[in-house]
Design an enzyme around this catalytic site. Structure first.
Site, PDB file in Angstrom:
ATOM      1  N   ASN A  22       0.866  -1.179   0.000  1.00  0.00           N
ATOM      2  CA  ASN A  22       0.000   0.000   0.000  1.00  0.00           C
ATOM      3  C   ASN A  22       0.901   1.227   0.000  1.00  0.00           C
ATOM      4  O   ASN A  22       1.478   1.569   1.026  1.00  0.00           O
ATOM      5  CB  ASN A  22      -0.900  -0.033   1.246  1.00  0.00           C
ATOM      6  CG  ASN A  22      -1.748   1.217   1.389  1.00  0.00           C
ATOM      7  OD1 ASN A  22      -1.781   2.059   0.482  1.00  0.00           O
ATOM      8  ND2 ASN A  22      -2.426   1.361   2.517  1.00  0.00           N
ATOM      9  N   TRP A  23       1.014   1.851  -1.161  1.00  0.00           N
ATOM     10  CA  TRP A  23       1.934   2.996  -1.280  1.00  0.00           C
ATOM     11  C   TRP A  23       1.377   4.253  -0.620  1.00  0.00           C
ATOM     12  O   TRP A  23       2.092   5.242  -0.466  1.00  0.00           O
ATOM     13  CB  TRP A  23       2.241   3.280  -2.758  1.00  0.00           C
ATOM     14  CG  TRP A  23       3.013   2.199  -3.459  1.00  0.00           C
ATOM     15  CD1 TRP A  23       3.332   0.958  -2.959  1.00  0.00           C
ATOM     16  CD2 TRP A  23       3.559   2.244  -4.786  1.00  0.00           C
ATOM     17  NE1 TRP A  23       4.036   0.240  -3.899  1.00  0.00           N
ATOM     18  CE2 TRP A  23       4.192   0.997  -5.027  1.00  0.00           C
ATOM     19  CE3 TRP A  23       3.565   3.213  -5.800  1.00  0.00           C
ATOM     20  CZ2 TRP A  23       4.828   0.713  -6.242  1.00  0.00           C
ATOM     21  CZ3 TRP A  23       4.191   2.928  -7.006  1.00  0.00           C
ATOM     22  CH2 TRP A  23       4.827   1.690  -7.217  1.00  0.00           C
ATOM     23  N   LYS A  24       0.101   4.227  -0.284  1.00  0.00           N
ATOM     24  CA  LYS A  24      -0.562   5.403   0.317  1.00  0.00           C
ATOM     25  C   LYS A  24      -0.334   6.639  -0.581  1.00  0.00           C
ATOM     26  O   LYS A  24      -0.275   6.494  -1.790  1.00  0.00           O
ATOM     27  CB  LYS A  24      -0.075   5.607   1.756  1.00  0.00           C
ATOM     28  CG  LYS A  24      -0.224   4.315   2.587  1.00  0.00           C
ATOM     29  CD  LYS A  24      -0.018   4.510   4.067  1.00  0.00           C
ATOM     30  CE  LYS A  24      -0.204   3.171   4.772  1.00  0.00           C
ATOM     31  NZ  LYS A  24      -0.099   3.271   6.234  1.00  0.00           N
TER      32      LYS A  24
ATOM     33  N   GLY B 165       2.771   2.389  10.919  1.00  0.00           N
ATOM     34  CA  GLY B 165       3.762   3.459  10.818  1.00  0.00           C
ATOM     35  C   GLY B 165       4.483   3.767  12.122  1.00  0.00           C
ATOM     36  O   GLY B 165       5.147   4.794  12.234  1.00  0.00           O
TER      37      GLY B 165
ATOM     38  N   GLU C  77      -6.803   4.811   8.048  1.00  0.00           N
ATOM     39  CA  GLU C  77      -6.508   6.221   7.756  1.00  0.00           C
ATOM     40  C   GLU C  77      -7.727   6.883   7.105  1.00  0.00           C
ATOM     41  O   GLU C  77      -8.023   8.050   7.366  1.00  0.00           O
ATOM     42  CB  GLU C  77      -5.260   6.317   6.859  1.00  0.00           C
ATOM     43  CG  GLU C  77      -3.991   6.048   7.665  1.00  0.00           C
ATOM     44  CD  GLU C  77      -2.828   5.497   6.859  1.00  0.00           C
ATOM     45  OE1 GLU C  77      -2.865   5.503   5.619  1.00  0.00           O
ATOM     46  OE2 GLU C  77      -1.854   5.035   7.507  1.00  0.00           O
TER      47      GLU C  77
ATOM     48  N   SER D 207       3.569  -2.018  10.362  1.00  0.00           N
ATOM     49  CA  SER D 207       5.017  -2.100  10.622  1.00  0.00           C
ATOM     50  C   SER D 207       5.630  -3.438  10.239  1.00  0.00           C
ATOM     51  O   SER D 207       6.518  -3.942  10.934  1.00  0.00           O
ATOM     52  CB  SER D 207       5.320  -1.767  12.090  1.00  0.00           C
ATOM     53  OG  SER D 207       4.974  -0.419  12.367  1.00  0.00           O
TER      54      SER D 207
ATOM     55  N   HIS E 286      -9.527   1.295   5.053  1.00  0.00           N
ATOM     56  CA  HIS E 286      -8.260   1.507   5.770  1.00  0.00           C
ATOM     57  C   HIS E 286      -8.501   2.470   6.935  1.00  0.00           C
ATOM     58  O   HIS E 286      -9.260   3.423   6.812  1.00  0.00           O
ATOM     59  CB  HIS E 286      -7.199   2.069   4.812  1.00  0.00           C
ATOM     60  CG  HIS E 286      -5.815   2.005   5.391  1.00  0.00           C
ATOM     61  ND1 HIS E 286      -5.376   2.902   6.332  1.00  0.00           N
ATOM     62  CD2 HIS E 286      -4.803   1.128   5.194  1.00  0.00           C
ATOM     63  CE1 HIS E 286      -4.137   2.581   6.681  1.00  0.00           C
ATOM     64  NE2 HIS E 286      -3.767   1.507   6.005  1.00  0.00           N
TER      65      HIS E 286
ATOM     66  N   GLU F 147      -5.183  -4.800  10.723  1.00  0.00           N
ATOM     67  CA  GLU F 147      -4.203  -3.720  10.884  1.00  0.00           C
ATOM     68  C   GLU F 147      -4.492  -2.961  12.175  1.00  0.00           C
ATOM     69  O   GLU F 147      -5.290  -2.013  12.171  1.00  0.00           O
ATOM     70  CB  GLU F 147      -4.277  -2.749   9.697  1.00  0.00           C
ATOM     71  CG  GLU F 147      -3.909  -3.362   8.368  1.00  0.00           C
ATOM     72  CD  GLU F 147      -3.342  -2.327   7.404  1.00  0.00           C
ATOM     73  OE1 GLU F 147      -2.327  -2.631   6.771  1.00  0.00           O
ATOM     74  OE2 GLU F 147      -3.888  -1.214   7.301  1.00  0.00           O
TER      75      GLU F 147
ATOM     76  N   GLY G 173       2.944  -1.032   4.301  1.00  0.00           N
ATOM     77  CA  GLY G 173       2.960   0.388   3.966  1.00  0.00           C
ATOM     78  C   GLY G 173       4.367   0.838   3.617  1.00  0.00           C
ATOM     79  O   GLY G 173       4.877   0.574   2.534  1.00  0.00           O
ATOM     80  N   GLY G 174       5.019   1.496   4.566  1.00  0.00           N
ATOM     81  CA  GLY G 174       6.327   2.114   4.343  1.00  0.00           C
ATOM     82  C   GLY G 174       7.350   1.240   3.631  1.00  0.00           C
ATOM     83  O   GLY G 174       8.009   1.691   2.688  1.00  0.00           O
TER      84      GLY G 174
HETATM   85  P1  13P Z   1       3.167   0.529   7.681  1.00  0.00           P
HETATM   86  O1  13P Z   1       3.668  -0.764   7.076  1.00  0.00           O
HETATM   87  O2  13P Z   1       3.874   1.732   7.169  1.00  0.00           O
HETATM   88  O3  13P Z   1       3.068   0.435   9.164  1.00  0.00           O
HETATM   89  O4  13P Z   1       1.645   0.702   7.147  1.00  0.00           O
HETATM   90  C1  13P Z   1       0.772  -0.355   7.251  1.00  0.00           C
HETATM   91  C2  13P Z   1      -0.470  -0.044   6.499  1.00  0.00           C
HETATM   92  O5  13P Z   1      -1.222   0.838   6.888  1.00  0.00           O
HETATM   93  C3  13P Z   1      -0.747  -0.804   5.269  1.00  0.00           C
HETATM   94  O6  13P Z   1      -2.034  -0.574   4.803  1.00  0.00           O
END
Ligand code: 13P
Length: 247
Positions: A8-10, A171, A97, A209, A95, A165, A230-231
């Site tokens: 997930n590149w966000k 993050g 967020e 994470s 998600h 999640e 994510g990251g």
């Molecule tokens: P991180 O891997 O950056 O913690 O993000 C997880 C995430 O929200 C994937 O959708």
């Protein structure tokens, strides 16, 4: 069931680096066929060029959100049909967020999953508790409630994956213990029993994470059928290491 490594590149990535990242992953996938499925979910502006970069690869493409309606007067929104048309096979929905920043309710997420289903996309439904909810001993209840209220009835495993999640793990560099993950994933599997057609074949991903150095441990927990990253999915070598741990 083949595990799924999803990135997930966000809201990250401009054309040059996004395409370079996709091409790097495609080259690795061509050299080294992994036993898991790979998916990247770039921002909407990059769907077309990334679809092109991945055209001859086995890596799937996904969106990060869609609207609940197939088309119409919804300025700034993207429909599930548009994602499908851009080359997507998947869409991330619900998600945390988006739940927090856009105020998405379970009912809204449910309508989006129906829209994804109508367009022939596989939805990745995100669920997970906040730190306050975990500390209050409510993690299992929160996840059960989100599943019950966000999942249309009678979905097939091809139409849905669930990503656990925990909000406090996203993050932050913090992850639940393998025992905590096992407990929630087993609970999700049980809850899915009343909600989807074939719960044993529905993928349950872990997200929050996930990094190259913890992926092996996280992916070997019972009922963990892949990762939503994510990251670390923004760095080809890191995402690849996580995919290898999935495989
Ligand atoms: P991180 O891997 O950056 O913690 O993000 C997880 C995430 O929200 C994937 O959708």
């Amino acid at each position: 069931m083949r595990k799924l490594a999803a990135g997930n590149w966000k809201m990250n990535g401009l054309k040059a680096d996004g395409i370079a990242l996709a091409k790097d992953l495609a080259a690795r996938a061509a050299r080294d066929a992994l036993g898991c499925e790979l998916l990247v979910c770039p921002p909407a502006t990059l769907l077309a060029p990334i679809a092109e970069a991945l055209a001859s690869s086995s890596i799937a493409l996904g969106g990060q959100n869609c609207h609940g309606e197939p088309k119409g007067a919804h300025t700034g929104e993207i429909s599930a049909t548009m994602l499908k048309d851009a080359g997507c096979a998947y869409v991330i929905l619900g998600h945390s967020e988006r739940r927090a920043e856009q105020g998405e309710s379970d009912a809204v997420v449910c309508a989006k999953i129906e829209a994804a289903r109508g367009a022939g996309l596989s939805a990745i439904l995100c669920v997970g508790e906040t730190l306050a909810q975990r500390d209050a001993g409510q993690a299992l209840d929160v996840v059960a409630r989100q599943l019950e209220a966000s999942l249309p009835k009678g979905l097939d495993p091809s139409e849905i994956a669930v990503a656990y999640e925990p909000v406090w793990a996203i993050g932050t560099g913090r992850t639940p213990t393998p025992l905590q993950i096992a407990e929630v994933h087993a609970h999700i599997r049980t809850c899915l029993g009343g909600l989807v057609r074939d719960p044993g074949n529905t993928r349950i991903l872990y997200g929050g994470s996930v990094k190259p150095d913890n992926a092996q441990a996280l992916m070997s927990v019972a009922n963990v059928d892949g990762a939503l990253v994510g990251g670390a999915s923004l760095v080809a070598a890191d995402f690849w290491a996580i995919a290898k741990a999935c495989a």
